[in-house]
Design an enzyme around this catalytic site. Structure first.
Site, PDB file in Angstrom:
ATOM      1  N   LYS A   1       0.844  -1.197   0.000  1.00 35.35           N
ATOM      2  CA  LYS A   1       0.000   0.000   0.000  1.00 35.35           C
ATOM      3  C   LYS A   1       0.868   1.231   0.000  1.00 35.35           C
ATOM      4  O   LYS A   1       2.011   1.195   0.450  1.00 35.35           O
ATOM      5  CB  LYS A   1      -0.890   0.038   1.249  1.00 35.35           C
ATOM      6  CG  LYS A   1      -2.133   0.898   1.084  1.00 35.35           C
ATOM      7  CD  LYS A   1      -3.216   0.127   0.362  1.00 35.35           C
ATOM      8  CE  LYS A   1      -4.508   0.889   0.270  1.00 35.35           C
ATOM      9  NZ  LYS A   1      -5.607  -0.019  -0.086  1.00 35.35           N
TER      10      LYS A   1
HETATM   11  N1  GLU Z   1      -7.309   0.173  -3.226  1.00 35.11           N
HETATM   12  C1  GLU Z   1      -8.072  -1.003  -3.516  1.00 35.11           C
HETATM   13  C2  GLU Z   1      -8.137  -1.894  -2.298  1.00 35.11           C
HETATM   14  O1  GLU Z   1      -7.992  -1.447  -1.184  1.00 35.11           O
HETATM   15  C3  GLU Z   1      -7.594  -1.724  -4.767  1.00 35.11           C
HETATM   16  C4  GLU Z   1      -6.202  -2.254  -4.713  1.00 35.11           C
HETATM   17  C5  GLU Z   1      -5.712  -2.810  -6.046  1.00 35.11           C
HETATM   18  O2  GLU Z   1      -6.490  -2.924  -6.979  1.00 35.11           O
HETATM   19  O3  GLU Z   1      -4.528  -3.118  -6.112  1.00 35.11           O
HETATM   20  O4  GLU Z   1      -8.419  -3.057  -2.399  1.00 35.11           O
END
Ligand code: GLU
Length: 423
Positions: free
Chosen positions: A113
């Site tokens: 993240k």
């Molecule tokens: N931000 C989204 C989540 O928390 C998508 C993450 C992604 O597609 O890599 O799942």
């Protein structure tokens, strides 16, 4: 893009919450203490400080993060958020949740993240582009199509991903579409990606309703948050015949027990930047909204919304976590005891990363699928994962979050153990 942040009521540190959730599952699994030690830490935590030229020659230094929790099952995967309250602990929690999320739906990624401390509402498009390009350069130590693949999250969108892709490609000297997902269609994005988080959540709600014998036709739905996940969740729930009676954004919510006209809400939001003020409906605060009389509550904003203080007052029969981390472990216990089914974030909102995976596969193969194919494959993944978790919950007499964690943690532990400890 509409924003989705809501006031933090309980102030619990998300990283502590993530560890507590992990420990509950690790205890149930009788996880080996060595493995527990490995999985309780994030493998890599990058902190970057970088200058951005604002107006009138003023230079501001921003702080950003990219964290990889565990990459045993594949490259790191996870979004990037822009928000004034981003912290390292929040990004670590979100990275750990991505590890479990990818594992629970069986897609070959580890968890990562990113985040930048900033207030995008106070910034111009030009400043956001400059910030994004410089942040991308700073985290290019970690990212890459086979290393770590960012995606949109709170306050970032397809345009942000286009800037990341372009910046990374400029450094590489050739176009690298697979370095991010959630891109615009014109540069290698996937059909169905924008609605994917919400569509996946709706598939799990349909399965949950079957499991508890709830008729979704006319069922009352409350949605907190009007970003990508919230907006599409409201739309898709009403498309399947449910009645959306309340929605909210950062500035508060609107409620109509007879059902909201979502086209009007959307038009009003587009015009004024908020949902409150829509004529002919009742105003509610974000806190009041969570306690409204309804069958399905969809928290689709940020962490720390349902805690011990308001869990006893939740009326919904199903809480579908389109957001990451909206419910505290204390609230989980209260809701479980009261017979409320919580579809945990790592399962409920995994549709987003699942279609991100489809996008990445399409980019790597240079072969693009039709939307119907994407949605059918997404449905298959979500329905199977939901029922795997439900079976495990019944077998072990635990709530859905603990069951989802047990499934995810055992898969990640298995991969970590199989690979062994280097050197
Ligand atoms: N931000 C989204 C989540 O928390 C998508 C993450 C992604 O597609 O890599 O799942």
């Amino acid at each position: 893009m509409a924003t989705a942040q809501v006031i933090d009521h309980t102030q619990r540190d998300p990283w502590e919450v993530a560890l507590e959730q992990f420990d509950i599952a690790a205890d149930k699994l009788h996880l080996d203490p060595n493995m527990r030690g490995i999985l309780r830490e994030c493998q890599r935590e990058l902190i970057v400080h970088f200058p951005v030229r604002m107006q009138d020659g003023v230079v501001r230094v921003f702080t950003g993060y990219r964290v990889q929790h565990n990459v045993s099952r594949g490259p790191g995967k996870g979004g990037i958020r822009y928000h004034p309250s981003v912290t390292l602990h929040e990004v670590k929690a979100l990275a750990m949740w991505m590890t479990w999320k990818c594992a629970v739906v069986g897609i070959p990624y580890g968890g990562a993240k990113g985040g930048v401390i900033c207030d995008p509402k106070q910034m111009t498009q030009q400043q956001l582009e400059t910030l994004t390009r410089r942040y991308t350069t700073e985290i290019s130590l970690l990212i890459g199509p086979d290393r770590d693949i960012p995606a949109p999250d709170v306050n970032t969108n397809a345009q942000t991903m286009a800037w990341i892709m372009d910046t990374f490609s400029m450094h590489a000297g050739h176009t690298v579409p697979a370095v991010v997902t959630g891109k615009p269609l014109s540069i290698g994005g996937s059909e169905g990606r924008s609605e994917a988080t919400a569509r996946g959540a709706v598939y799990t709600i349909i399965e949950a309703a079957k499991a508890i014998g709830l008729d979704l036709d006319g069922a009352r739905v409350v949605v907190q948050g009007y970003g990508n996940a919230g907006l599409f969740s409201a739309k898709l729930m009403s498309e399947i015949g449910a009645k959306v009676i309340a929605v909210s954004d950062t500035s508060g919510g609107v409620h109509d027990p007879k059902g909201l006209d979502l086209t009007k809400v959307e038009a009003f939001k587009r015009e004024t930047g908020r949902v409150q003020g829509l004529p002919g409906v009742e105003r509610v605060s974000n806190a009041e909204l969570l306690e409204l009389d309804c069958e399905i509550l969809i928290p689709a904003a940020i962490e720390n919304q349902i805690g011990a203080h308001n869990a006893p007052a939740i009326k919904a029969r199903i809480v579908a976590e389109a957001a990451n981390g909206p419910t505290s472990p204390e609230a989980d216990r209260i809701l479980h005891d009261r017979g409320v089914m919580v579809i945990p974030d790592i399962l409920c909102n995994a549709g987003g990363v699942t279609v991100s995976y489809f996008e990445w596969v399409q980019d790597l193969q240079n072969l693009f699928w039709r939307e119907a194919t994407i949605n059918a494959r997404l449905k298959e993944v979500m329905v199977k994962s939901f029922n795997d978790v439900l079976d495990l919950a019944k077998k072990n007499k635990v709530d859905m979050r603990t069951a989802a964690y047990m499934l995810a943690v055992s898969r990640v532990a298995d991969a970590t153990l199989t690979r062994g400890i280097y050197p």
